[in-house]
Design a protein around this motif. Structure first.
Motif, PDB file in Angstrom:
ATOM      1  N   TYR A 284       0.832  -1.205   0.000  1.00  0.00           N
ATOM      2  CA  TYR A 284       0.000   0.000   0.000  1.00  0.00           C
ATOM      3  C   TYR A 284       0.869   1.259   0.000  1.00  0.00           C
ATOM      4  CZ  TYR A 284      -3.451   3.424   1.626  1.00  0.00           C
ATOM      5  OH  TYR A 284      -4.263   4.531   1.751  1.00  0.00           O
ATOM      6  N   CYS A 285       1.870   1.280   0.877  1.00  0.00           N
ATOM      7  CA  CYS A 285       2.776   2.431   0.919  1.00  0.00           C
ATOM      8  C   CYS A 285       3.522   2.585  -0.401  1.00  0.00           C
ATOM      9  CB  CYS A 285       3.777   2.266   2.066  1.00  0.00           C
ATOM     10  SG  CYS A 285       3.051   2.363   3.722  1.00  0.00           S
ATOM     11  N   GLY A 286       3.975   1.465  -0.963  1.00  0.00           N
ATOM     12  CA  GLY A 286       4.707   1.529  -2.219  1.00  0.00           C
ATOM     13  C   GLY A 286       3.864   2.075  -3.351  1.00  0.00           C
ATOM     14  N   GLU A 287       2.586   1.685  -3.405  1.00  0.00           N
ATOM     15  CA  GLU A 287       1.715   2.175  -4.468  1.00  0.00           C
ATOM     16  C   GLU A 287       1.491   3.672  -4.358  1.00  0.00           C
ATOM     17  OE1 GLU A 287      -2.842   1.411  -6.016  1.00  0.00           O
ATOM     18  OE2 GLU A 287      -1.539  -0.288  -5.548  1.00  0.00           O
ATOM     19  N   LEU A 288       1.252   4.169  -3.145  1.00  0.00           N
ATOM     20  CA  LEU A 288       1.047   5.609  -2.958  1.00  0.00           C
ATOM     21  C   LEU A 288       2.316   6.391  -3.278  1.00  0.00           C
ATOM     22  CD1 LEU A 288      -1.107   5.763   0.306  1.00  0.00           C
ATOM     23  CD2 LEU A 288      -1.860   5.678  -2.076  1.00  0.00           C
ATOM     24  N   ASN A 289       3.460   5.888  -2.851  1.00  0.00           N
ATOM     25  CA  ASN A 289       4.721   6.574  -3.141  1.00  0.00           C
ATOM     26  C   ASN A 289       4.999   6.601  -4.639  1.00  0.00           C
ATOM     27  OD1 ASN A 289       5.219   7.060  -0.432  1.00  0.00           O
ATOM     28  ND2 ASN A 289       6.381   5.166  -0.152  1.00  0.00           N
ATOM     29  N   ARG A 290       4.695   5.504  -5.329  1.00  0.00           N
ATOM     30  CA  ARG A 290       4.920   5.461  -6.772  1.00  0.00           C
ATOM     31  C   ARG A 290       4.043   6.473  -7.492  1.00  0.00           C
ATOM     32  NH1 ARG A 290       3.922   0.392  -7.656  1.00  0.00           N
ATOM     33  NH2 ARG A 290       1.747   0.660  -8.241  1.00  0.00           N
ATOM     34  N   GLU A 291       2.770   6.561  -7.122  1.00  0.00           N
ATOM     35  CA  GLU A 291       1.872   7.509  -7.779  1.00  0.00           C
ATOM     36  C   GLU A 291       2.319   8.948  -7.540  1.00  0.00           C
ATOM     37  OE1 GLU A 291      -2.134   6.730  -6.665  1.00  0.00           O
ATOM     38  OE2 GLU A 291      -2.265   4.853  -7.810  1.00  0.00           O
ATOM     39  N   THR A 292       2.794   9.240  -6.322  1.00  0.00           N
ATOM     40  CA  THR A 292       3.289  10.588  -6.037  1.00  0.00           C
ATOM     41  C   THR A 292       4.547  10.891  -6.844  1.00  0.00           C
ATOM     42  OG1 THR A 292       2.397  10.449  -3.786  1.00  0.00           O
ATOM     43  CG2 THR A 292       4.048  12.144  -4.206  1.00  0.00           C
ATOM     44  N   PHE A 293       5.453   9.920  -6.936  1.00  0.00           N
ATOM     45  CA  PHE A 293       6.669  10.094  -7.725  1.00  0.00           C
ATOM     46  C   PHE A 293       6.338  10.312  -9.198  1.00  0.00           C
ATOM     47  CE2 PHE A 293       9.979   8.217 -10.424  1.00  0.00           C
ATOM     48  CZ  PHE A 293      11.071   8.979 -10.052  1.00  0.00           C
ATOM     49  N   LEU A 294       5.416   9.525  -9.733  1.00  0.00           N
ATOM     50  CA  LEU A 294       5.042   9.675 -11.139  1.00  0.00           C
ATOM     51  C   LEU A 294       4.442  11.053 -11.395  1.00  0.00           C
ATOM     52  CD1 LEU A 294       3.507   6.151 -11.834  1.00  0.00           C
ATOM     53  CD2 LEU A 294       5.665   7.060 -12.705  1.00  0.00           C
ATOM     54  N   TYR A 295       3.653  11.544 -10.464  1.00  0.00           N
ATOM     55  CA  TYR A 295       3.101  12.894 -10.610  1.00  0.00           C
ATOM     56  C   TYR A 295       4.225  13.929 -10.663  1.00  0.00           C
ATOM     57  CZ  TYR A 295       0.373  17.094  -9.730  1.00  0.00           C
ATOM     58  OH  TYR A 295      -0.198  18.346  -9.831  1.00  0.00           O
ATOM     59  N   ALA A 296       5.233  13.751  -9.808  1.00  0.00           N
ATOM     60  CA  ALA A 296       6.374  14.670  -9.809  1.00  0.00           C
ATOM     61  C   ALA A 296       7.140  14.612 -11.125  1.00  0.00           C
ATOM     62  CB  ALA A 296       7.313  14.344  -8.646  1.00  0.00           C
ATOM     63  N   MET A 297       7.106  13.458 -11.796  1.00  0.00           N
ATOM     64  CA  MET A 297       7.787  13.285 -13.071  1.00  0.00           C
ATOM     65  C   MET A 297       6.932  13.721 -14.263  1.00  0.00           C
ATOM     66  SD  MET A 297      10.857  12.198 -12.443  1.00  0.00           S
ATOM     67  CE  MET A 297      10.774  13.361 -11.083  1.00  0.00           C
ATOM     68  N   GLY A 298       5.766  14.283 -13.982  1.00  0.00           N
ATOM     69  CA  GLY A 298       4.941  14.816 -15.062  1.00  0.00           C
ATOM     70  C   GLY A 298       3.840  13.896 -15.547  1.00  0.00           C
ATOM     71  N   TYR A 299       3.675  12.738 -14.887  1.00  0.00           N
ATOM     72  CA  TYR A 299       2.608  11.820 -15.269  1.00  0.00           C
ATOM     73  C   TYR A 299       1.351  12.093 -14.437  1.00  0.00           C
ATOM     74  CZ  TYR A 299       6.094   8.951 -17.713  1.00  0.00           C
ATOM     75  OH  TYR A 299       7.063   8.503 -18.571  1.00  0.00           O
ATOM     76  N   HIS A 300       0.212  11.884 -15.059  1.00  0.00           N
ATOM     77  CA  HIS A 300      -1.057  11.906 -14.344  1.00  0.00           C
ATOM     78  C   HIS A 300      -1.598  10.483 -14.346  1.00  0.00           C
ATOM     79  CE1 HIS A 300      -1.612  16.351 -14.101  1.00  0.00           C
ATOM     80  NE2 HIS A 300      -0.754  16.295 -15.105  1.00  0.00           N
ATOM     81  N   VAL A 301      -1.935   9.979 -13.171  1.00  0.00           N
ATOM     82  CA  VAL A 301      -2.397   8.600 -13.030  1.00  0.00           C
ATOM     83  C   VAL A 301      -3.885   8.605 -12.674  1.00  0.00           C
ATOM     84  CG1 VAL A 301      -2.068   6.395 -11.864  1.00  0.00           C
ATOM     85  CG2 VAL A 301      -0.116   7.924 -12.198  1.00  0.00           C
ATOM     86  N   ILE A 302      -4.692   7.898 -13.465  1.00  0.00           N
ATOM     87  CA  ILE A 302      -6.100   7.721 -13.136  1.00  0.00           C
ATOM     88  C   ILE A 302      -6.388   6.229 -13.071  1.00  0.00           C
ATOM     89  CG2 ILE A 302      -6.803   9.911 -14.169  1.00  0.00           C
ATOM     90  CD1 ILE A 302      -7.880   8.323 -16.554  1.00  0.00           C
ATOM     91  N   SER A 303      -7.324   5.854 -12.211  1.00  0.00           N
ATOM     92  CA  SER A 303      -7.620   4.433 -11.994  1.00  0.00           C
ATOM     93  C   SER A 303      -9.112   4.181 -12.119  1.00  0.00           C
ATOM     94  CB  SER A 303      -7.141   3.999 -10.597  1.00  0.00           C
ATOM     95  OG  SER A 303      -5.749   4.199 -10.441  1.00  0.00           O
ATOM     96  N   PHE A 304      -9.446   3.030 -12.672  1.00  0.00           N
ATOM     97  CA  PHE A 304     -10.823   2.569 -12.759  1.00  0.00           C
ATOM     98  C   PHE A 304     -10.936   1.218 -12.062  1.00  0.00           C
ATOM     99  CE2 PHE A 304     -10.414   5.331 -16.481  1.00  0.00           C
ATOM    100  CZ  PHE A 304     -11.535   6.134 -16.336  1.00  0.00           C
ATOM    101  N   ALA A 305     -12.015   1.030 -11.326  1.00  0.00           N
ATOM    102  CA  ALA A 305     -12.268  -0.258 -10.685  1.00  0.00           C
ATOM    103  C   ALA A 305     -12.754  -1.249 -11.737  1.00  0.00           C
ATOM    104  CB  ALA A 305     -13.309  -0.111  -9.577  1.00  0.00           C
ATOM    105  N   TYR A 306     -12.278  -2.469 -11.623  1.00  0.00           N
ATOM    106  CA  TYR A 306     -12.701  -3.493 -12.580  1.00  0.00           C
ATOM    107  C   TYR A 306     -14.219  -3.652 -12.572  1.00  0.00           C
ATOM    108  CZ  TYR A 306     -13.654  -8.028 -14.641  1.00  0.00           C
ATOM    109  OH  TYR A 306     -14.184  -9.035 -15.405  1.00  0.00           O
ATOM    110  N   ASP A 307     -14.836  -3.607 -11.401  1.00  0.00           N
ATOM    111  CA  ASP A 307     -16.290  -3.764 -11.317  1.00  0.00           C
ATOM    112  C   ASP A 307     -17.011  -2.692 -12.127  1.00  0.00           C
ATOM    113  OD1 ASP A 307     -15.911  -5.939  -9.732  1.00  0.00           O
ATOM    114  OD2 ASP A 307     -16.462  -4.946  -7.849  1.00  0.00           O
ATOM    115  N   ASP A 308     -16.494  -1.456 -12.106  1.00  0.00           N
ATOM    116  CA  ASP A 308     -17.114  -0.386 -12.895  1.00  0.00           C
ATOM    117  C   ASP A 308     -16.879  -0.597 -14.384  1.00  0.00           C
ATOM    118  OD1 ASP A 308     -18.275   1.016 -10.834  1.00  0.00           O
ATOM    119  OD2 ASP A 308     -16.554   2.341 -10.527  1.00  0.00           O
TER     120      ASP A 308
END
Length: 224
Positions: A99-123
């Protein structure tokens, strides 16, 4: 062209362009049911092409380790990563370190200029219309509409976005300052959105004059 034909060309093109090794093997084994369902239920009905979309896109995290996003949309200056998350792998089976690794990765990617969006499989499986609306709103930030849109319509769309951003009832003064328009135009725009049912008027205390407007329920339908 059918989805099946376009999808086959999409995957074949990426397989042929990738060198032998982990990047190619990842695409062969990583493009699974959830990813195909996202393309079939959401991306294809919305876009009707796979231009500038990449599957199993490799980026490095802050440790220099490879991370493969389900999809990346890269139309020039935009770097949008899209993830399809199933409950089992992303919630039920996740421990604290993951869980910590996933949040840290998303924050790092944002700092590198990426925008991350997620969709739930159920949706993706059961509520694709909702996913399409949300994705349309995201992509609409980065590209002009395919059909001509009037200036009034564009202003109304941005007023809706501004109201969401403010997270409180919006006032004509907010619209006037944000868009550098005259007060009368701001009032007229808010009244128009109210007449159409997208905003609800909020009367001020002890006054009948309408000075604020709040979002109505179901406002996502505005962006359909």
């Amino acid at each position: 062209m059918t989805f099946e034909e376009a999808h086959e060309q999409f995957i074949s093109g990426h397989l042929n362009s990738r060198p032998e090794g982990e990047r190619k093997a990842r695409l062969e084994r990583g493009h699974r049911h959830a990813e195909v369902l996202f393309l079939k239920n959401i991306w294809w009905p919305l876009r009707r092409q796979f231009t500038e979309l990449h599957s199993e896109y490799e980026v490095l995290d802050w440790r220099g380790r490879s991370y493969f996003a389900d999809f990346a949309w890269l139309p020039g200056y935009v770097k949008l990563l899209i993830e399809i998350k199933g409950f089992a792998t992303h919630v039920r089976d996740m421990d604290r370190n993951k869980y910590c690794g996933e949040l840290n990765r998303e924050t790092f990617l944002y700092a590198m200029g990426y925008h991350v969006i997620s969709f739930a499989y159920d949706d993706v499986e059961q509520r694709p219309e909702l996913c399409m609306t949300l994705l349309r709103m995201v992509l609409g930030k980065y590209q002009p509409a395919e059909a001509p849109v009037s200036r009034i319509r564009l202003l109304e769309q941005e007023v809706i976005r501004l109201t969401l951003h403010l997270a409180r009832p919006i006032r004509p003064q907010d619209v006037k300052q944000h868009f550098s328009i005259d007060y009368r135009t701001a009032v007229r725009t808010l009244r128009s959105l109210s007449d159409k049912g997208w905003l609800l008027p909020v009367a001020t205390d002890q006054q009948e004059r309408i000075a604020r407007y709040e979002l109505n329920h179901g406002v996502l339908e505005y962006f359909n």
